[in-house]
Write a protein that holds these residues in place. Structure first.
Motif, PDB file in Angstrom:
ATOM      1  N   GLY A 159       2.018   1.723  -3.370  1.00  0.00           N
ATOM      2  CA  GLY A 159       0.897   2.192  -4.176  1.00  0.00           C
ATOM      3  C   GLY A 159       0.661   3.686  -4.018  1.00  0.00           C
ATOM      4  O   GLY A 159       0.310   4.387  -4.969  1.00  0.00           O
ATOM      5  N   MET A 160       0.853   4.184  -2.790  1.00  0.00           N
ATOM      6  CA  MET A 160       0.687   5.621  -2.544  1.00  0.00           C
ATOM      7  C   MET A 160       1.743   6.431  -3.291  1.00  0.00           C
ATOM      8  O   MET A 160       1.486   7.551  -3.725  1.00  0.00           O
ATOM      9  N   ALA A 210      -5.332  -1.796   5.361  1.00  0.00           N
ATOM     10  CA  ALA A 210      -5.122  -0.635   4.487  1.00  0.00           C
ATOM     11  C   ALA A 210      -5.673   0.666   5.106  1.00  0.00           C
ATOM     12  O   ALA A 210      -4.919   1.626   5.253  1.00  0.00           O
ATOM     13  N   VAL A 218      -3.423  -1.315  -5.789  1.00  0.00           N
ATOM     14  CA  VAL A 218      -2.738  -2.429  -5.134  1.00  0.00           C
ATOM     15  C   VAL A 218      -3.740  -3.587  -5.066  1.00  0.00           C
ATOM     16  O   VAL A 218      -4.872  -3.386  -4.643  1.00  0.00           O
ATOM     17  N   ALA A 235      -3.296   3.778   6.618  1.00  0.00           N
ATOM     18  CA  ALA A 235      -3.466   5.155   6.128  1.00  0.00           C
ATOM     19  C   ALA A 235      -3.731   6.099   7.299  1.00  0.00           C
ATOM     20  O   ALA A 235      -3.184   7.206   7.355  1.00  0.00           O
ATOM     21  N   LEU A 284       0.833  -1.201   0.000  1.00  0.00           N
ATOM     22  CA  LEU A 284       0.000   0.000   0.000  1.00  0.00           C
ATOM     23  C   LEU A 284       0.874   1.260   0.000  1.00  0.00           C
ATOM     24  O   LEU A 284       0.580   2.221  -0.718  1.00  0.00           O
ATOM     25  N   HIS A 295       0.785   5.892  -7.084  1.00  0.00           N
ATOM     26  CA  HIS A 295      -0.603   6.250  -7.427  1.00  0.00           C
ATOM     27  C   HIS A 295      -1.210   5.242  -8.402  1.00  0.00           C
ATOM     28  O   HIS A 295      -1.833   5.615  -9.404  1.00  0.00           O
ATOM     29  N   ASP A 354      -7.471   1.222  -3.600  1.00  0.00           N
ATOM     30  CA  ASP A 354      -7.097   2.504  -4.193  1.00  0.00           C
ATOM     31  C   ASP A 354      -6.277   3.285  -3.164  1.00  0.00           C
ATOM     32  O   ASP A 354      -6.832   3.780  -2.180  1.00  0.00           O
ATOM     33  N   PRO A 355      -4.974   3.387  -3.365  1.00  0.00           N
ATOM     34  CA  PRO A 355      -4.119   4.018  -2.352  1.00  0.00           C
ATOM     35  C   PRO A 355      -4.439   5.493  -2.119  1.00  0.00           C
ATOM     36  O   PRO A 355      -4.361   5.965  -0.985  1.00  0.00           O
ATOM     37  N   ASP A 356      -4.798   6.223  -3.179  1.00  0.00           N
ATOM     38  CA  ASP A 356      -5.092   7.647  -2.996  1.00  0.00           C
ATOM     39  C   ASP A 356      -6.359   7.830  -2.164  1.00  0.00           C
ATOM     40  O   ASP A 356      -6.440   8.718  -1.310  1.00  0.00           O
TER      41      ASP A 356
END
Lengths: 192, 192
Positions: free
Chosen positions: A69-70, B63, A76, B67, A66, A73, B31-33
């Motif tokens: 992935g950040m 996840a 994942v 975050a 993750l 962008h 979705d990492p964002d």
């Protein structure tokens, strides 16, 4: 990566000749700031590969994947582990043997999340005998997707996983490479 | 949270009267964002609580919990799920019943990662019947740590989990609150 090697020296616990316990920052308790730094380093190493998808296996791979992935962008996808699967129609599956637990598991990714257009980066917390990574590579091949590289947080270079990937000319970047454990101390490979 | 509600409307898949599938951005593909935005929102909601530790359960909780950990800059601990455990000396454990899978699992956190000084925020992907959250609360109580709040990505308000937490006066923030599924459409609660 010096930040990671220092952390392993400080907080890692060597158990016997082959096991390193890093459950205080990587795979039970997680240090989010460290994960972020690892993710950025993976991005630095693979940013020219035009990665479209990051793949890993639950559960310990999720945090570093993750974080990567950040930085990239891109989505994942984490493969699910199962004892065995009956319904497989919409899944890519592969068999993964765990030398630690001496059991075989299936890992599975829904077919809709992997296409022939994907350029994949595999991320995992550990590389030892390479079974989990081999399983993900198998799945990538089933999807006719492209494997662009493998990013590992901690590699135990004395086990066979790294050799298997090198023989297949796969770009593999491990942020810490452990040569051996000597009397409870971690000996790292020299940086190339 | 509008960003999340829009994403659920766009990509969520309603199955029957009770199930929402969000495996394309939350619990298989991530979705990492979006995760980053959820983490920042959890921080905005709980930043006055002086959180020292974020707790979740593998795998889908990792996840959003990570975050959040990145926004709070505090460690994240994910409980491991087991069918059953024999060796329990250094673990806090709790029983968690899954209504979806109709099986009971034990969840476990190493005792060394939770102390009486910890102010804990529980983060999870879904709140339905509240079993996973109750298990984590049980573990927090065993450690004599403090529960400061519960942060949920998607709450199904028509199931009993939210009610159980409200009755215990626990500060609970769900970023999307689903009132009902009507003919395959998601109906959200009005924002308070």
């Amino acid at each position: 990566m010096k930040l990671l090697e220092d952390r392993i020296r400080e907080d890692g616990q060597v158990l016997g000749a082959e096991v390193l316990k890093v459950d205080n920052f990587l795979n039970h308790q997680i240090d989010p700031d460290l994960m972020m730094a690892l993710g950025e380093e993976f991005h630095r190493q693979f940013k020219d590969q035009k990665i479209t998808k990051i793949l890993t296996v639950e559960s310990s791979g999720i945090a570093p994947a993750l974080a990567a992935g950040m930085a990239f962008h891109v989505p994942v996808v984490f493969a699910r582990k199962h004892k065995s699967l009956t319904l497989k129609d919409d899944l890519y599956t592969a068999e993964v043997y765990s030398f630690t637990k001496k059991t075989a598991n299936q890992i599975a990714i829904a077919q809709k999340f992997l296409s022939a257009n994907d350029k994949c980066l595999i991320i995992d917390d550990f590389l030892a005998n390479g079974q989990a990574v081999e399983g993900l590579i198998d799945i990538i091949e089933q999807a006719n997707a492209t494997l662009e590289g493998v990013g590992i947080v901690i590699e135990k270079s004395f086990q066979k996983g790294r050799k298997l990937l090198d023989e297949r000319h796969i770009k593999t970047v491990s942020l810490a490479r452990i040569k051996a454990f000597n009397n409870g101390q971690v000996e790292f490979e020299e940086e190339a």
